[in-house]
Design an enzyme around this catalytic site. Sequence first.
Site, short mmCIF file in Angstrom:
data_model
loop_
_atom_site.label_atom_id
_atom_site.label_comp_id
_atom_site.label_asym_id
_atom_site.label_seq_id
_atom_site.Cartn_x
_atom_site.Cartn_y
_atom_site.Cartn_z
N GLY A 190 -24.44 -25.80 32.96
CA GLY A 190 -25.58 -25.98 33.86
C GLY A 190 -25.11 -25.73 35.28
O GLY A 190 -24.14 -26.35 35.73
N GLU A 197 -26.18 -26.39 38.29
CA GLU A 197 -26.18 -27.47 39.28
C GLU A 197 -25.23 -28.60 38.89
O GLU A 197 -24.54 -29.16 39.75
CB GLU A 197 -27.61 -28.01 39.45
N ASN A 215 -22.55 -28.15 37.14
CA ASN A 215 -21.22 -27.59 37.39
C ASN A 215 -20.79 -27.84 38.84
O ASN A 215 -19.65 -28.21 39.12
CB ASN A 215 -21.20 -26.09 37.12
N TYR A 242 -30.39 -19.01 23.71
CA TYR A 242 -30.87 -20.25 24.34
C TYR A 242 -31.90 -20.94 23.45
O TYR A 242 -32.78 -20.30 22.88
CB TYR A 242 -31.52 -19.95 25.69
N ARG A 246 -33.96 -23.68 24.74
CA ARG A 246 -34.33 -24.54 25.86
C ARG A 246 -35.83 -24.58 26.11
O ARG A 246 -36.30 -25.37 26.93
CB ARG A 246 -33.59 -24.11 27.12
N ARG A 281 -19.94 -10.70 46.97
CA ARG A 281 -19.77 -9.27 46.69
C ARG A 281 -18.72 -9.01 45.62
O ARG A 281 -18.06 -7.98 45.62
CB ARG A 281 -19.44 -8.56 47.99
N GLY A 298 -18.89 -19.31 35.20
CA GLY A 298 -18.89 -20.47 36.09
C GLY A 298 -18.30 -20.23 37.46
O GLY A 298 -18.25 -21.16 38.28
N GLY A 331 -19.43 -18.46 40.01
CA GLY A 331 -20.41 -18.57 41.09
C GLY A 331 -20.69 -20.02 41.46
O GLY A 331 -20.79 -20.36 42.64
N ASP A 332 -20.80 -20.88 40.45
CA ASP A 332 -21.01 -22.30 40.72
C ASP A 332 -19.81 -22.90 41.43
O ASP A 332 -19.95 -23.71 42.35
CB ASP A 332 -21.26 -23.06 39.41
#
Length: 372
Positions: free
Chosen positions: A47, A49, A51, A119, A121, A239, A290, A292-293
């Site tokens: 998840g 958020e 994370n 998924y 969900r 980037r 993960g 990016g989180d």
Amino acid sequence: MSGPAAGTAVAATTTDVVCLGESMVTFLPSQPGRLADVPSFGRGIGGAESNVACALAAAGHRAAWVGRVGADGFGDHLVETIASYGVDTSAVRRDPFRPTGIYFRTATDRGTDTHEVAYYRAGSAASAMSPANVPYEELFAGRILHLSGITAALSGDCLALLRELTAARPGRPLVSFDVNHRPHLWRGGDADASVLLELARRADLVFVGEDEAEEAWGIVGAEAIRAAVPEPSVLVVKRGSAGATVFASGLRPGPRSSNAGGAENDGAEFAPDTITHVPALRVDVVAAVGAGDAFAAGFLSATLRGLPVRDRARHGHLMAAAVLTVPGDLTEPPARDHADRLVALDDDAWGTLRLGPGWTAADRASEEVRTP
């Protein structure tokens, strides 16, 4: 409750960052291959958020995760696992009628054609989040409220909630928004693009990948992205291997809001941007999941500490490198003093770093951080 009163003041904060969103139980393959061929799966959590909340808590910050899970064993597992990182989960709500979301994925990189995600969900407990059933007092109790575009895609009620939370109002905490464009979650058409752009323009701090901006908005290049999203005080354009470009400005709010960064700031005047480009690190990637989180968590951590923009982005790169060198979405971040030493390197030394598995152990830094 249909939303916070427009004039509601935020109580004295005891939390650094509050993260709102769906977390799911994720099933990770025991071996590479198609989902049809994988014989067994290990259980984890996923998840965007949550994370971020887990990474911030592991880095020593007071983080809370607010979400909605089913009154089932998977919901128990999510809440207990997230709490084990030191995250405050006291505001998580249990839904007796809807299940906790789950998903399965293959071992391949998310960006490859062979990557599969299944998924389960639709109709999940989290998709029922709305302005009428979230704990606003807890959401507004932190210095930063972190949101993402994933939540907006879950349901009409979830989108209405994000619009409430990003609305300009006195006393609103700094709103951090990760665009997180996930085309498969939207129900077709161009609505997702316009919604994500709308929400980004209402936030104070925005994270967006150069690739997702092109995919969602047809916008190419960091400067063009900033032109399309001028309102946030800070815009971070990720980037990939080229690094990150950070646009930071001062905003003098107009008469409709005392909060910097909302798209409703009619009459606001923008100070010229300071543009900072921070190269990425060279990393021996184990799994590109993960990152990016983790970058967002590192950037927010340094923001909370009041560090300069360059150092915020470097902390983001280091936190991302920690996750890139392990198989899952979460890992122990580097010790703060270790990360600070690396962030303080001059440009040449930063450019020669190469990070591999195990590098976050400060007492083995000389072994794991190496130069060509």
